[in-house]
Design a protein around this motif. Structure first.
Motif, PDB file in Angstrom:
ATOM      1  N   PHE A  53       0.812  -1.209   0.000  1.00 35.37           N
ATOM      2  CA  PHE A  53       0.000   0.000   0.000  1.00 35.37           C
ATOM      3  C   PHE A  53       0.847   1.262   0.000  1.00 35.37           C
ATOM      4  CE2 PHE A  53      -2.868  -3.256   1.727  1.00 35.37           C
ATOM      5  CZ  PHE A  53      -3.818  -3.214   0.721  1.00 35.37           C
ATOM      6  N   GLY A  54       2.052   1.164   0.539  1.00 33.54           N
ATOM      7  CA  GLY A  54       2.955   2.306   0.483  1.00 33.54           C
ATOM      8  C   GLY A  54       3.340   2.642  -0.948  1.00 33.54           C
ATOM      9  N   GLY A  55       3.569   1.596  -1.774  1.00 33.21           N
ATOM     10  CA  GLY A  55       3.925   1.821  -3.163  1.00 33.21           C
ATOM     11  C   GLY A  55       2.792   2.428  -3.961  1.00 33.21           C
ATOM     12  N   ILE A  56       1.574   1.946  -3.721  1.00 30.71           N
ATOM     13  CA  ILE A  56       0.415   2.474  -4.437  1.00 30.71           C
ATOM     14  C   ILE A  56       0.146   3.920  -4.036  1.00 30.71           C
ATOM     15  CG2 ILE A  56      -2.075   2.222  -4.764  1.00 30.71           C
ATOM     16  CD1 ILE A  56      -1.673  -0.798  -4.419  1.00 30.71           C
ATOM     17  N   TYR A  89      -5.104   2.912   3.876  1.00 28.40           N
ATOM     18  CA  TYR A  89      -6.312   3.336   3.170  1.00 28.40           C
ATOM     19  C   TYR A  89      -6.528   4.836   3.320  1.00 28.40           C
ATOM     20  CZ  TYR A  89     -11.318   3.667   2.072  1.00 28.40           C
ATOM     21  OH  TYR A  89     -12.536   4.029   1.552  1.00 28.40           O
ATOM     22  N   GLN A  90      -6.349   5.346   4.541  1.00 26.80           N
ATOM     23  CA  GLN A  90      -6.508   6.780   4.766  1.00 26.80           C
ATOM     24  C   GLN A  90      -5.480   7.566   3.956  1.00 26.80           C
ATOM     25  OE1 GLN A  90      -8.987   8.173   6.245  1.00 26.80           O
ATOM     26  NE2 GLN A  90      -9.879   6.285   7.044  1.00 26.80           N
ATOM     27  N   GLY A  91      -4.270   7.016   3.880  1.00 21.02           N
ATOM     28  CA  GLY A  91      -3.244   7.688   3.087  1.00 21.02           C
ATOM     29  C   GLY A  91      -3.600   7.741   1.612  1.00 21.02           C
ATOM     30  N   MET A  92      -4.163   6.641   1.097  1.00 25.24           N
ATOM     31  CA  MET A  92      -4.571   6.630  -0.308  1.00 25.24           C
ATOM     32  C   MET A  92      -5.738   7.580  -0.554  1.00 25.24           C
ATOM     33  SD  MET A  92      -4.117   2.800  -1.834  1.00 25.24           S
ATOM     34  CE  MET A  92      -4.891   1.883  -0.507  1.00 25.24           C
TER      35      MET A  92
END
Length: 206
Positions: free
Chosen positions: A67-70, A135-138
């Motif tokens: 998720f960090g990469g996305i 998720y919040q970061g995205m």
């Protein structure tokens, strides 16, 4: 005794994560034991536990990387002028996602692994918190991108940015689920579908 270099430590950590990912993708999280991981990576229990204290720590690290990469890809896109349209952006991000092949595993392994991560969040509070943060970061990154669309005159202003962000994230999640379950969904299909939806126009009432 010679000091172990950071490069060696990083390579060993990568070796363990890749081996654990193969095990989880192949047999599922609950059917995989730590002994399975030790065998897969060819290391002793002590060597593995030096980096990760159990399966939960392994899958949390895998989730953070994915998720960090996305999120980083979305954040980079929000800084482009003009920003890429959703079909181009999601297509690019998902291609990058699918290129994250697990060494020694097939193309569907990584999407299957992500589905397992999502499932585990229902029973593991720590993993749930990790996923929620990702998720919040995205959502924040996509909201910034929506604002960039507006500044460039590409998007109307009467829909909350977070609503658009959550919808586009749902599209990406759905694609990942289809890849994991069926394995026959090309990224081009997603891009074409989004372009089709983006071409629709609201008809004025006569």
């Amino acid at each position: 005794m010679a000091r172990v270099s950071q490069e060696h430590l990083d390579a060993r950590r990568r070796q363990i994560l890749d081996g654990a990912a193969r095990c989880f993708a192949r047999n599922g999280f609950h059917a995989t034991s730590m002994q399975d991981v030790f065998t897969e990576v060819g290391l002793s229990a002590g060597a593995v536990y030096r980096y990760f204290n159990g399966k939960e720590a392994l899958i949390a690290a895998i989730a953070q990387e994915a998720f960090g990469g996305i999120r980083a890809a979305f954040e980079d896109a929000s800084r482009m002028v003009p920003p890429p349209m959703p079909d181009v952006l999601l297509g690019g991000v998902l291609r990058m996602f699918l290129e994250q092949r697990i060494p020694g595993a097939d193309q569907r392994a990584f999407p299957r692994l992500i589905i397992q991560v999502w499932t585990e969040t229902l029973r593991d509070e720590q993993l749930s918190a990790t996923l929620a943060a990702g998720y919040q970061g995205m959502r924040a990154a996509w909201s910034e991108l929506v604002e960039a669309y507006r500044k460039n005159g590409l998007l109307r202003a009467d829909v909350p940015a977070d609503h658009v962000a959550r919808t586009l994230i749902a599209v990406a999640q759905g694609f990942i689920a289809q890849q994991a379950l069926f394995g026959d969904v090309a990224v081009e299909v997603l891009e074409d579908g989004l372009r089709g939806l983006m071409s629709m126009e609201t008809q004025s009432a006569s």
